[in-house]
Structure formats: C-alpha cells, structure tokens
Design a protein around this motif. Structure first.
Motif, short mmCIF file in Angstrom:
data_model
loop_
_atom_site.label_atom_id
_atom_site.label_comp_id
_atom_site.label_asym_id
_atom_site.label_seq_id
_atom_site.Cartn_x
_atom_site.Cartn_y
_atom_site.Cartn_z
N LEU A 29 0.79 -1.19 -0.09
CA LEU A 29 -0.11 -0.12 0.15
C LEU A 29 0.83 1.22 0.03
O LEU A 29 0.52 2.40 -0.54
N ARG A 30 2.00 1.26 0.84
CA ARG A 30 2.85 2.53 0.94
C ARG A 30 3.54 2.51 -0.81
O ARG A 30 3.51 3.89 -1.08
N ILE A 31 3.75 1.64 -1.30
CA ILE A 31 4.33 1.76 -2.67
C ILE A 31 3.38 2.17 -3.37
O ILE A 31 3.72 3.19 -4.36
N GLN A 32 2.14 1.89 -3.52
CA GLN A 32 1.30 2.29 -4.18
C GLN A 32 0.79 3.67 -4.05
O GLN A 32 0.68 4.36 -5.07
N SER A 33 0.77 3.96 -2.87
CA SER A 33 0.62 5.32 -2.32
C SER A 33 1.57 6.56 -2.96
O SER A 33 1.14 7.57 -3.46
N GLN A 34 2.72 5.86 -3.24
CA GLN A 34 4.06 6.74 -3.81
C GLN A 34 3.78 6.90 -5.31
O GLN A 34 4.29 7.67 -5.88
N THR A 35 3.43 5.88 -6.04
CA THR A 35 3.48 5.54 -7.33
C THR A 35 2.10 6.11 -7.99
O THR A 35 2.01 6.51 -9.08
N ASP A 39 -7.15 3.51 -4.06
CA ASP A 39 -8.37 3.75 -3.95
C ASP A 39 -9.21 3.84 -2.58
O ASP A 39 -10.39 4.65 -2.47
N ALA A 40 -8.62 3.55 -1.55
CA ALA A 40 -9.02 3.69 0.08
C ALA A 40 -7.62 3.83 0.73
O ALA A 40 -7.29 3.00 1.22
N PRO A 41 -7.77 5.34 0.94
CA PRO A 41 -6.39 5.72 1.65
C PRO A 41 -6.43 5.30 3.20
O PRO A 41 -5.56 5.17 3.85
N THR A 42 -7.62 5.01 3.61
CA THR A 42 -7.95 4.45 5.00
C THR A 42 -7.20 3.27 5.34
O THR A 42 -7.01 2.88 6.59
N GLU A 43 -7.01 2.54 4.14
CA GLU A 43 -6.49 1.13 4.37
C GLU A 43 -4.94 1.15 4.92
O GLU A 43 -4.53 0.13 5.81
N LEU A 44 -4.42 2.37 4.83
CA LEU A 44 -3.21 2.41 5.45
C LEU A 44 -3.33 2.54 6.80
O LEU A 44 -2.63 1.83 7.57
N ARG A 45 -4.11 3.27 7.45
CA ARG A 45 -4.45 3.62 8.80
C ARG A 45 -4.84 2.25 9.52
O ARG A 45 -4.42 1.59 10.40
N ILE A 46 -5.75 1.27 8.65
CA ILE A 46 -6.42 0.15 9.23
C ILE A 46 -5.22 -1.06 9.33
O ILE A 46 -5.19 -1.72 10.37
N ASN A 47 -4.45 -0.92 8.45
CA ASN A 47 -3.09 -1.95 8.64
C ASN A 47 -2.17 -1.66 9.47
O ASN A 47 -1.69 -2.42 10.41
N ARG A 48 -2.18 -0.33 9.79
CA ARG A 48 -1.07 0.00 10.86
C ARG A 48 -1.60 -0.48 12.33
O ARG A 48 -0.92 -0.84 13.10
N ARG A 49 -2.91 0.13 12.34
CA ARG A 49 -3.51 -0.28 13.58
C ARG A 49 -3.51 -1.88 14.01
O ARG A 49 -3.42 -2.36 15.00
N LEU A 50 -3.75 -2.64 12.82
CA LEU A 50 -3.66 -4.07 13.05
C LEU A 50 -2.46 -4.63 13.13
O LEU A 50 -2.32 -5.50 14.29
N ILE A 51 -1.47 -4.17 12.54
CA ILE A 51 0.01 -4.49 13.16
C ILE A 51 0.05 -3.99 14.77
O ILE A 51 0.69 -4.89 15.29
#
Length: 73
Positions: A29-35, A39-51
């Motif tokens: 997701l981080r690579i995709q966000s840079q390039t 589609d859903a920027p909230t996925e970054l936050r959701i994954n960070r919280r899951l980790i």
C-alpha cells in the motif's frame, strides 16, 4: 477487519502469520500510494492499527509468560 478479541483467540503461530501478511500488505500500500492514487487511503491506517494490535498482544503474552516463569522459580 479483525478485532482484538478475535486476535486474542488466535494461537501464536496464527498471530505471527497475521502480522507478516499485514506488514506485507502495508508495504504494498505504501508503494502504491507513492506511485499512484490509492482507492481507499484509510487502508493504510487500518493496516497500521492491525499491526499494532498484533504486536501488543504478542508483547502481553511474552510478559505473561515471563511472569509465569518467575512464579515457578
């Protein structure tokens, strides 16, 4: 979405696999966000919280195992 209750019911091996999958997904997701646009920027936050949840549960279990070990000495 995985709740903390569901994570606590998992075994150590399942938690490790969940952590590995979430970290890989976050990396993609981080690579995709840079390039390109996400589609859903909230996925970054959701994954960070899951980790964070998985790591918290793992550390709680490690502390409990250490306390258990101390009690048996």
């Amino acid at each position: 979405m995985t709740t903390a209750k569901e994570l606590r019911e998992m075994s150590d091996e399942q938690l490790e696999l969940t952590l590995k999958d979430a970290a890989e997904h976050l990396f993609r997701l981080r690579i995709q966000s840079q390039t390109e646009r996400l589609d859903a920027p909230t996925e970054l936050r959701i994954n960070r919280r899951l980790i964070a949840r998985v790591k918290t549960i793992q550390s709680e279990r490690a502390i409990a195992a250490g306390a258990q070990e101390e009690a048996t000495k």
